[in-house]
Design an enzyme around this catalytic site. Structure first.
Site, mmCIF file in Angstrom:
data_model
loop_
_atom_site.group_PDB
_atom_site.id
_atom_site.type_symbol
_atom_site.label_atom_id
_atom_site.label_comp_id
_atom_site.label_asym_id
_atom_site.label_seq_id
_atom_site.Cartn_x
_atom_site.Cartn_y
_atom_site.Cartn_z
ATOM 1 N N CYS A 169 -7.040 3.572 -0.193
ATOM 2 C CA CYS A 169 -7.540 2.725 0.654
ATOM 3 C C CYS A 169 -6.992 1.410 -0.193
ATOM 4 O O CYS A 169 -6.455 -0.145 0.478
ATOM 5 C CB CYS A 169 -8.793 2.110 1.195
ATOM 6 S SG CYS A 169 -8.600 3.882 2.586
ATOM 7 N N HIS B 277 -8.389 -4.230 4.484
ATOM 8 C CA HIS B 277 -7.758 -3.103 5.009
ATOM 9 C C HIS B 277 -9.140 -2.144 5.828
ATOM 10 O O HIS B 277 -9.803 -3.707 6.361
ATOM 11 C CB HIS B 277 -8.242 -2.345 3.726
ATOM 12 C CG HIS B 277 -8.715 -0.823 3.721
ATOM 13 N ND1 HIS B 277 -7.263 0.125 4.349
ATOM 14 C CD2 HIS B 277 -9.426 0.232 4.232
ATOM 15 C CE1 HIS B 277 -7.473 1.569 4.734
ATOM 16 N NE2 HIS B 277 -8.826 1.173 4.361
ATOM 17 N N ASN C 46 -6.370 3.323 11.026
ATOM 18 C CA ASN C 46 -6.369 2.926 9.242
ATOM 19 C C ASN C 46 -5.533 3.280 8.753
ATOM 20 O O ASN C 46 -5.258 5.213 8.235
ATOM 21 C CB ASN C 46 -7.910 3.838 8.724
ATOM 22 C CG ASN C 46 -7.667 4.080 7.783
ATOM 23 O OD1 ASN C 46 -7.401 3.316 6.094
ATOM 24 N ND2 ASN C 46 -9.465 4.000 7.111
HETATM 25 O O1 UT7 Z 1 -11.215 3.516 4.767
HETATM 26 C C1 UT7 Z 1 -11.487 3.416 3.664
HETATM 27 C C2 UT7 Z 1 -12.919 3.209 4.088
HETATM 28 N N1 UT7 Z 1 -13.346 3.685 5.216
HETATM 29 C C3 UT7 Z 1 -14.636 3.379 5.723
HETATM 30 O O2 UT7 Z 1 -15.147 2.445 5.128
HETATM 31 C C4 UT7 Z 1 -15.351 3.719 6.516
HETATM 32 C C5 UT7 Z 1 -16.953 3.131 7.615
HETATM 33 N N2 UT7 Z 1 -17.670 4.238 7.735
HETATM 34 C C6 UT7 Z 1 -16.867 3.974 9.246
HETATM 35 O O3 UT7 Z 1 -16.232 3.017 9.911
HETATM 36 C C7 UT7 Z 1 -18.618 4.551 9.731
HETATM 37 O O4 UT7 Z 1 -19.824 5.160 9.413
HETATM 38 C C8 UT7 Z 1 -17.943 5.305 11.403
HETATM 39 C C9 UT7 Z 1 -17.186 4.988 12.793
HETATM 40 C C10 UT7 Z 1 -16.946 6.722 10.317
HETATM 41 C C11 UT7 Z 1 -18.651 6.499 12.414
HETATM 42 O O5 UT7 Z 1 -19.696 5.434 13.276
HETATM 43 P P1 UT7 Z 1 -21.401 5.448 12.920
HETATM 44 O O6 UT7 Z 1 -21.969 4.379 13.709
HETATM 45 O O7 UT7 Z 1 -21.504 5.159 11.520
HETATM 46 O O8 UT7 Z 1 -21.269 6.480 13.501
HETATM 47 P P2 UT7 Z 1 -22.292 8.152 12.805
HETATM 48 O O9 UT7 Z 1 -21.233 8.875 11.676
HETATM 49 O O10 UT7 Z 1 -23.461 7.315 12.263
HETATM 50 O O11 UT7 Z 1 -22.785 8.775 14.229
HETATM 51 C C12 UT7 Z 1 -23.647 8.231 15.284
HETATM 52 C C13 UT7 Z 1 -23.120 9.398 15.976
HETATM 53 C C14 UT7 Z 1 -23.349 11.476 15.484
HETATM 54 O O12 UT7 Z 1 -24.218 12.061 16.604
HETATM 55 P P3 UT7 Z 1 -25.680 12.220 16.581
HETATM 56 O O13 UT7 Z 1 -26.259 12.677 14.891
HETATM 57 O O14 UT7 Z 1 -26.044 10.748 16.571
HETATM 58 O O15 UT7 Z 1 -26.088 12.711 17.673
HETATM 59 C C15 UT7 Z 1 -22.379 11.990 15.099
HETATM 60 O O16 UT7 Z 1 -22.309 13.217 15.446
HETATM 61 O O17 UT7 Z 1 -21.240 9.908 16.260
HETATM 62 C C16 UT7 Z 1 -21.048 11.453 16.551
HETATM 63 N N3 UT7 Z 1 -19.938 11.520 16.522
HETATM 64 C C17 UT7 Z 1 -18.618 10.938 17.007
HETATM 65 N N4 UT7 Z 1 -18.770 11.298 18.781
HETATM 66 C C18 UT7 Z 1 -18.077 11.166 19.257
HETATM 67 C C19 UT7 Z 1 -19.172 11.027 14.754
HETATM 68 N N5 UT7 Z 1 -17.934 10.980 15.145
HETATM 69 C C20 UT7 Z 1 -18.023 10.977 16.545
HETATM 70 C C21 UT7 Z 1 -16.784 10.539 17.054
HETATM 71 N N6 UT7 Z 1 -16.507 10.985 18.423
HETATM 72 N N7 UT7 Z 1 -15.329 10.665 17.893
#
Ligand code: UT7
Length: 329
Positions: free
Chosen positions: A113, A256, A286
């Site tokens: 990125c 980014h 992204n």
């Molecule tokens: O480009 C390089 C830099 N990248 C970044 O900076 C990305 C940084 N990270 C993020 O943007 C976020 O962490 C994400 C968007 C990837 C995820 O969001 P989050 O609020 O951190 O969610 P999480 O990983 O804590 O997951 C929360 C819940 C989980 O379920 P439980 O364990 O609470 O039941 C996941 O399994 O959301 C679930 N989950 C989804 N649900 C529906 C994860 N992905 C999905 C999905 N749809 N696509």
């Protein structure tokens, strides 16, 4: 004193749109979850078999036309990508051939990125030293070919999109690229990575690896989110303090496009008003190395980015790598 400046910019995205609702049919996800957690509404994906070099070629041609530079006059190609056509050789040489460029050097760089900001720095250094006159920097990605579009891979499959954008740089008496600041911290290499195939094992990939999905990217989302927020903020402070500039002096920030929540959090932290950042991840997701120049190119098209304005691209990604720049457009 010899400086570099951006002479022209262009982008290319594949026509096929994959909406959040389309993804709902492929995996356990929802439009609401994706919008709330990331801000993304849709992304572009190639037709199967269209490689990164094709997107890079289309974007490069648009940038060359905008810069009014012919391919035969390019002295160096730098391609930033995490999704090359082949493990080797890189996309740079494929692009050299597609463009019909002379037998010039062609680099592939691997900063994910942050790839565009790193590429900008390389071009700037070669031009400042008088080594080259015209440098083409391309960020291009075909992510869709390597994502797991099942519930197992939903955290990353909903985020990434395909696309490409390119700039042409040349020499200038007045600074265009004013400063670039680059960083890395390899300690966190496996927080956002693609493990297989790779030379740390022989053979580089096995049937068992495929079963376990090790050929798909993996991210520790919350850890990356936390580091991204901190490093984006540091990178902005660094470029502003290095140049004695303030947020008020900057016309546009180009983040980014990782996550709208990250961009909003940093903007609040640093005091960047919404009208001072240009975002398009709602439509493209992204696109990794393409994301910053894709924003810049659309900003130019829409008349938001105009000659003479002061702009600040800022990036963070896998590696970890991060960086920022100050550019007089
Ligand atoms: O480009 C390089 C830099 N990248 C970044 O900076 C990305 C940084 N990270 C993020 O943007 C976020 O962490 C994400 C968007 C990837 C995820 O969001 P989050 O609020 O951190 O969610 P999480 O990983 O804590 O997951 C929360 C819940 C989980 O379920 P439980 O364990 O609470 O039941 C996941 O399994 O959301 C679930 N989950 C989804 N649900 C529906 C994860 N992905 C999905 C999905 N749809 N696509």
């Amino acid at each position: 004193m010899r400086h570099s400046r951006i002479l022209g910019i262009g982008h290319y995205v594949p026509p096929r749109v994959l909406t959040n609702h389309d993804l709902e049919a492929l995996m356990d996800t929802s439009d609401e979850w994706i919008r709330q957690r990331t801000g993304i509404e849709e992304r572009r994906v190639v037709e199967p078999g269209v490689p990164t070099s094709e997107l890079a070629f289309q974007a490069a041609q648009n940038a060359l036309a905008h810069a009014q530079v012919e391919a035969k006059d390019v002295d160096l190609i730098v391609v930033a990508t995490l999704s090359p056509d082949y493990y080797f050789p890189g996309v740079g040489v494929l692009l050299q051939d597609r463009l019909g460029a002379r037998e010039i050097p062609a680099l592939d760089i691997r900063q994910q990125c942050s790839g565009f900001v790193y590429g900008l720095s390389i071009a700037d250094q070669y031009i400042r030293t008088g080594t080259y006159e015209r440098v083409l920097v391309v960020g291009a990605e075909v992510q869709s070919a390597g994502l797991d579009y099942t519930t197992r891979g939903r955290d990353l499959a909903v985020i990434f999109g395909d696309g490409a954008a390119a700039v042409v740089l040349g020499p200038s008496e007045e600074p265009g690229v004013i400063s670039v600041h680059l960083h890395s911290q390899g300690k966190y290499f496996d927080m956002l990575w693609l493990e297989k195939p790779g030379s740390q094992s022989a053979p580089t990939i096995t049937a068992h690896d495929l079963e376990e999905g090790r050929h798909f990217p993996h991210m520790e989302g919350q850890t990356v989110f936390k580091h991204a927020t901190r490093r984006f903020a540091e990178a902005i402070h660094e470029v502003l303090s290095h140049n004695g500039t303030k947020v008020e002096d900057i016309d546009l920030f180009f983040f980014h496009q990782a996550n709208l929540r990250i961009i909003d959090a940093i903007s609040k932290m640093i005091g960047i008003p919404p009208e001072k950042s240009f975002n398009n991840l709602q439509r493209y997701g992204n696109t990794t190395a393409a994301s910053i120049p894709l924003c810049m190119s659309e900003a130019v098209e829409q008349g938001r980015l105009q000659r003479g304005q002061l702009v600040c691209p800022v990036a963070f990604g896998s590696g970890f790598t991060w960086g920022s720049a100050l550019i007089r457009w």
